[in-house]
Design a protein around this motif. Structure first.
Motif, PDB file in Angstrom:
ATOM      1  N   GLU A  72     126.644  75.135  23.341  1.00 23.43           N
ATOM      2  CA  GLU A  72     127.505  76.192  23.873  1.00 23.43           C
ATOM      3  C   GLU A  72     126.742  77.180  24.737  1.00 23.43           C
ATOM      4  OE1 GLU A  72     130.375  79.859  22.288  1.00 23.43           O
ATOM      5  OE2 GLU A  72     129.781  78.244  20.920  1.00 23.43           O
ATOM      6  N   TYR A  76     136.909  71.447  24.901  1.00 25.64           N
ATOM      7  CA  TYR A  76     135.844  72.373  24.516  1.00 25.64           C
ATOM      8  C   TYR A  76     135.227  73.044  25.744  1.00 25.64           C
ATOM      9  CZ  TYR A  76     130.874  73.283  23.282  1.00 25.64           C
ATOM     10  OH  TYR A  76     129.612  73.808  23.130  1.00 25.64           O
ATOM     11  N   GLN A  81     138.487  65.818  23.365  1.00 27.41           N
ATOM     12  CA  GLN A  81     138.044  67.028  22.674  1.00 27.41           C
ATOM     13  C   GLN A  81     136.898  67.700  23.418  1.00 27.41           C
ATOM     14  OE1 GLN A  81     137.310  64.913  19.004  1.00 27.41           O
ATOM     15  NE2 GLN A  81     139.083  65.844  17.988  1.00 27.41           N
ATOM     16  N   PHE A  82     135.982  66.900  23.985  1.00 26.76           N
ATOM     17  CA  PHE A  82     134.874  67.483  24.738  1.00 26.76           C
ATOM     18  C   PHE A  82     135.401  68.210  25.970  1.00 26.76           C
ATOM     19  CE2 PHE A  82     131.423  67.395  27.866  1.00 26.76           C
ATOM     20  CZ  PHE A  82     130.387  67.939  27.128  1.00 26.76           C
ATOM     21  N   THR A 133     128.287  64.475  18.318  1.00 22.57           N
ATOM     22  CA  THR A 133     128.843  65.830  18.391  1.00 22.57           C
ATOM     23  C   THR A 133     130.125  65.960  17.579  1.00 22.57           C
ATOM     24  OG1 THR A 133     130.176  65.316  20.340  1.00 22.57           O
ATOM     25  CG2 THR A 133     127.941  66.151  20.724  1.00 22.57           C
ATOM     26  N   SER A 187     125.776  69.528  25.278  1.00 23.89           N
ATOM     27  CA  SER A 187     127.004  70.050  24.685  1.00 23.89           C
ATOM     28  C   SER A 187     126.764  71.405  24.027  1.00 23.89           C
ATOM     29  CB  SER A 187     127.545  69.065  23.638  1.00 23.89           C
ATOM     30  OG  SER A 187     126.601  68.880  22.587  1.00 23.89           O
ATOM     31  N   ALA A 217     137.781  75.312  27.545  1.00 24.16           N
ATOM     32  CA  ALA A 217     138.016  76.562  26.819  1.00 24.16           C
ATOM     33  C   ALA A 217     136.888  77.558  27.074  1.00 24.16           C
ATOM     34  CB  ALA A 217     138.154  76.282  25.324  1.00 24.16           C
ATOM     35  N   LEU A 218     135.650  77.079  27.097  1.00 22.44           N
ATOM     36  CA  LEU A 218     134.520  77.959  27.422  1.00 22.44           C
ATOM     37  C   LEU A 218     134.664  78.517  28.824  1.00 22.44           C
ATOM     38  CD1 LEU A 218     131.440  76.012  25.955  1.00 22.44           C
ATOM     39  CD2 LEU A 218     132.520  78.060  25.024  1.00 22.44           C
ATOM     40  N   MET A 223     132.913  64.865  18.743  1.00 29.57           N
ATOM     41  CA  MET A 223     133.988  65.027  19.726  1.00 29.57           C
ATOM     42  C   MET A 223     134.227  63.728  20.480  1.00 29.57           C
ATOM     43  SD  MET A 223     133.364  68.821  21.409  1.00 29.57           S
ATOM     44  CE  MET A 223     131.569  68.750  21.512  1.00 29.57           C
TER      45      MET A 223
END
Length: 444
Positions: A27, A70, A66-67, A60, A25, A73-74, A62
């Motif tokens: 980033e 995330y 939510q994961f 995490t 996870s 969005a990246l 999340m």
């Protein structure tokens, strides 16, 4: 047929292709993996583990929705095509609730599966191998399979109710300890064809109910031990000759391939050989965050040469202090005297420091490090000393000296080995040394 099924079908039809899975996870790891997938024109499979992401937030913080948000969005922010992004769930079952009575633990597992599938996770590893409170040790295969089938039934119903494509499944649990073994001194046994056949047959019987027949047709892989693992300081490399009988066995089975866990730190030649031998799904986790830590520590060393002590981030010291103050993620895994523990906390291949990058004080130190090296751009002489591969990429015009670009490049070097092992038409992408090593491994 989904993209995952298409890749597995292509492998079974004789194409030398596979699927690599990023189990992280982090980033910067995810951003590096997107760069690699674009470069080698592969899909990007990102998997969350049952203790990392669950309906309660996991470690995490999340849940599955939510994961997914995330990761998406990246991808959107960095131009990665959404249609090439695949999410998976690893070790989904009662793992996080083993101390509870079986029915209570399985109730949580049922909710877990439903949450993952409803959130659009497509590749589901059903893992009910662990004994819960009151269960026999070890858990009989028949109970493991029955519980897995129960979770598959919930996954099927959840996908249908949400009008989502039905999931694909991975079964089997003969895997190394997640995150690597505490020690490899006891040796490593390759799964026998008889054990693999028994696992398949018991699960086939458990999925024999009419409502589960379609799910059984979407079982794409069996988890086995091909003879690869790592502990805190050493790696057990792949030996093709030891896995010949196992790889021959899967050729007689319709549709499926093997999934190999704990392939971290294998050589690129070994990864190519694993895919060739039908261990066509390769999972990587700690090796990616290990590369992240390596890059940050190298940047901290550069920072030490450039800035007075009062202005430095002191990242390695901050990380170690945080790990000492909050030892729950490593104290049951590392042993030794004070010096040995300090070394393991920072440098062990099992990389248990990966659990601490989200801690506020560690995150602040990373931010300070990045900010410092944006104000004081590292000169080539220091990059050559501490990040030589990145320095050469800068000289070639392929990379900037931005610290996060350097970090992502370091991670991408590791992940690129997986992409080349799995992607179509990558045989010529390796260096001469790597090609020679792959040729040596092909002697079975």
């Amino acid at each position: 047929m989904s993209a995952v099924q298409s890749l597995i079908a292509a492998h079974r039809n004789g194409e030398n292709v596979g699927l690599y899975s990023i189990c992280s996870s982090n980033e910067q790891v995810l951003l590096a993996s997107m760069q690699v997938a674009k470069r080698y024109d592969t899909v990007l499979l990102i998997e969350a583990t049952s203790n990392q992401v669950d309906q309660f937030g996991g470690y995490t913080g999340m849940n599955p929705v939510q994961f997914r948000a995330y990761v998406e969005a990246l991808a959107q922010a960095h131009g990665f095509p959404a249609e090439r992004l695949i999410l998976g769930g690893d070790h989904l079952g009662p793992n996080a609730w083993q101390k509870l009575p079986a029915e209570q633990a399985m109730a949580h597992a049922r909710d877990l599966i439903a949450a993952y599938v409803a959130a659009g996770f497509h590749k589901i590893h059903l893992d009910c191998s662990m004994s819960c409170a009151g269960d026999p040790h070890p858990l009989p295969d028949e109970i493991v399979a029955a519980r897995s089938a129960e979770l598959a039934r919930i996954a099927e119903r959840t996908a249908a109710e949400a009008s989502l494509p039905p999931p694909v499944y991975v079964i089997g649990t003969e895997v190394p300890v997640p995150g690597g073994e505490a020690s490899l001194e006891g040796g490593l046994a390759v799964t026998t064809p008889a054990a693999a056949a028994r696992t398949l047959e018991i699960h086939r019987q458990a999925f024999a109910a009419p409502d589960l027949a379609p799910a059984w047709e979407r079982v794409i892989a069996l988890v086995v031990q091909p003879g690869v693992d790592f502990d805190h300081s050493q790696v057990h490399g792949y030996a093709p000759a030891a896995a010949t009988a196992l790889s021959d066995f899967v050729e007689s089975q319709p549709r499926i391939v093997f999934e190999a866990h704990s392939t971290d730190y294998q050589t690129e030649a070994a990864l190519h050989a694993l895919v060739r031998d039908h261990f066509a799904i390769l999972k990587v986790g700690p090796a990616a965050t290990f590369a992240y830590r390596e890059a940050l520590f190298a940047l901290a060393a550069i920072e030490n040469e450039l800035l007075p002590e009062a202005e430095r981030s002191h990242l390695p010291e901050v990380l170690d202090r945080c790990m000492v103050e909050k030892p729950k993620h490593w104290q049951n895994h590392y042993s030794g005297d004070a010096a040995e523990l300090r070394l393991l906390r920072g440098y062990a291949l099992s990389d248990r420091c990966r659990y601490y990058w989200g801690e506020s004080e560690v995150r602040a130190a990373v931010d300070r490090l990045i900010a410092n090296l944006r104000r004081h751009v590292p000169p080539m002489i220091l990059l050559s000393q501490f990040l030589p591969e990145q320095q050469r990429a800068i000289e070639a015009g392929a990379l900037t000296a931005d610290p996060l670009a350097l970090v992502q490049h370091r991670i991408a070097l590791r992940l690129g080995e997986y992409a080349r092992a799995c992607a179509r038409n990558q045989a010529g992408a390796r260096s001469g040394n790597e090609t020679s090593a792959a040729s040596a491994l092909s002697e079975r």
